[in-house]
Design an enzyme around this catalytic site. Structure first.
Site, PDB file in Angstrom:
ATOM      1  N   SER A  88     -78.070  10.839  56.874  1.00  0.00           N
ATOM      2  CA  SER A  88     -77.864  11.534  58.150  1.00  0.00           C
ATOM      3  C   SER A  88     -79.204  11.867  58.801  1.00  0.00           C
ATOM      4  O   SER A  88     -79.963  10.974  59.182  1.00  0.00           O
ATOM      5  CB  SER A  88     -76.998  12.778  57.917  1.00  0.00           C
ATOM      6  OG  SER A  88     -76.649  13.396  59.125  1.00  0.00           O
ATOM      7  N   LEU A  89     -79.541  13.149  58.917  1.00  0.00           N
ATOM      8  CA  LEU A  89     -80.845  13.567  59.455  1.00  0.00           C
ATOM      9  C   LEU A  89     -81.998  12.825  58.763  1.00  0.00           C
ATOM     10  O   LEU A  89     -83.003  12.489  59.377  1.00  0.00           O
ATOM     11  CB  LEU A  89     -80.993  15.075  59.250  1.00  0.00           C
ATOM     12  CG  LEU A  89     -82.415  15.641  59.229  1.00  0.00           C
ATOM     13  CD1 LEU A  89     -82.992  15.663  60.626  1.00  0.00           C
ATOM     14  CD2 LEU A  89     -82.440  17.017  58.599  1.00  0.00           C
ATOM     15  N   ARG A 113     -82.100  16.545  68.638  1.00  0.00           N
ATOM     16  CA  ARG A 113     -80.830  16.264  67.950  1.00  0.00           C
ATOM     17  C   ARG A 113     -80.183  17.571  67.469  1.00  0.00           C
ATOM     18  O   ARG A 113     -78.993  17.802  67.659  1.00  0.00           O
ATOM     19  CB  ARG A 113     -81.101  15.340  66.763  1.00  0.00           C
ATOM     20  CG  ARG A 113     -79.879  14.950  65.911  1.00  0.00           C
ATOM     21  CD  ARG A 113     -80.366  14.114  64.728  1.00  0.00           C
ATOM     22  NE  ARG A 113     -79.290  13.490  63.980  1.00  0.00           N
ATOM     23  CZ  ARG A 113     -78.758  13.977  62.872  1.00  0.00           C
ATOM     24  NH1 ARG A 113     -79.188  15.145  62.409  1.00  0.00           N
ATOM     25  NH2 ARG A 113     -77.803  13.321  62.223  1.00  0.00           N
ATOM     26  N   GLN A 248     -74.982   6.820  64.951  1.00  0.00           N
ATOM     27  CA  GLN A 248     -74.827   7.629  63.734  1.00  0.00           C
ATOM     28  C   GLN A 248     -74.229   9.010  64.007  1.00  0.00           C
ATOM     29  O   GLN A 248     -73.506   9.556  63.177  1.00  0.00           O
ATOM     30  CB  GLN A 248     -76.208   7.771  63.069  1.00  0.00           C
ATOM     31  CG  GLN A 248     -76.206   8.396  61.693  1.00  0.00           C
ATOM     32  CD  GLN A 248     -77.323   9.399  61.515  1.00  0.00           C
ATOM     33  OE1 GLN A 248     -77.236  10.531  61.979  1.00  0.00           O
ATOM     34  NE2 GLN A 248     -78.391   8.987  60.850  1.00  0.00           N
TER      35      GLN A 248
END
Length: 296
Positions: A88-89, A113, A248
């Site tokens: 993810s991140l 984000r 994503q």
């Protein structure tokens, strides 16, 4: 025999993270101070001595995990990954490690984000739940069925390892899904203490904001392939990397499939860079052959 570097995502944070790096390494200290300047507040104070509540603030959590991961990597002597991936991140950390993004651009995008995701959570109250000990296909089938019957959003979000899939959706959708999944034999269906439905269509407002920032940022050709969450495959084309990074936010993190593919492509050792050991644990459950270690 190939060496892969992997980078953790949100949830790996802890009070005191990165403190030793800052105190013991001049190069690391320089990066941390540069980050304080870029963000406009002393994130290092919160990382080193903040409360768990302060660290959980989205505008802090994501940059904090990114900084710990990237700076730990940058203090290594001549790291030469054959491949990289991030959960993810962590994909942003991976892209700084393999030269796609500069440190400064990576941090700016992570900050954008985080704040965009926070806003999206406020627009659509929503959550996530961890489903344990049920085949992925069964979880997918029940989520689809609940969406069709109720009109609520509920989707698979994080394929963490075999027998551990996190779902994401509206508050009602997650409630209905947890009940149905327990009846279908899940060992646990545990609602998580998160701010919203990450990696689901409910993150669309954040995706639009992040997309604009990513399109305006220079992405370079990587020094090693990045295995991206959305494709679970090696990517080297900067334009494709951009598109996958944007997708994503509303798509699933295919971590199980990513590690399986990296192993199939020759990865034998995985080094986790950043706070905690979550990814080492997941990799151990995904592949018995792979060895793991970590750098904090």
């Amino acid at each position: 025999m190939k060496h892969a570097f992997v980078f953790p995502g949100q949830g790996a944070q802890f009070s005191g993270m990165g403190k030793l790096l800052y105190e013991q390494n001049d190069k690391a200290r320089g990066y941390f101070e540069q980050a304080n300047g870029i963000l406009g507040f002393r994130i290092t104070d919160i990382m080193f001595s903040g409360s768990p509540e302060e660290l959980k603030e989205t505008k802090v959590t994501q940059p904090a995990v990114f900084l710990h991961s990237v700076i730990a990597y940058k203090t290594l002597e001549n790291p030469k990954p054959d491949m990289v991936a991030g959960h993810s991140l962590g994909e942003f950390s991976a892209l700084v490690a393999n030269g796609v993004l500069s440190f400064e651009d990576g941090l700016k995008l992570v900050s954008i984000r985080a704040q965009a995701m926070q806003k999206a959570c406020e627009i659509n109250p929503s959550t996530m739940a961890a489903i344990l000990a049920l085949p992925d296909e069964k979880v997918e089938e029940i989520c689809k069925q609940i969406e069709q019957e109720s009109g609520e959003v509920v989707v698979p979000a994080n394929y963490n390892c075999p027998g551990q899939l996190v779902i994401s959706g509206s508050l009602k959708g997650i409630d209905l899904a947890c009940e149905a999944l327990k009846q279908a034999g899940a060992k646990r269906a545990l609602v998580l203490p998160v701010g919203g439905a990450f990696h689901s269509p409910l993150m669309e407002p954040a995706r639009e904001e992040l997309a604009a920032a990513i399109e305006a940022t220079s992405f370079h050709r990587p020094s090693a392939p990045v295995y991206q969450n959305i494709t679970a495959a090696a990517v080297t084309d900067p334009q494709a990397i951009k598109a996958n990074l944007i997708a994503q936010l509303t798509g699933a993190v295919k971590w199980t499939q990513t590690i399986q593919q990296m192993v199939a492509d020759g990865a034998t050792n995985f080094t986790e860079c950043g706070p905690g050991k979550v990814l080492q644990g997941l990799i151990g459950k995904i592949s018995r052959e792979a060895t793991t270690d970590g750098i904090q």
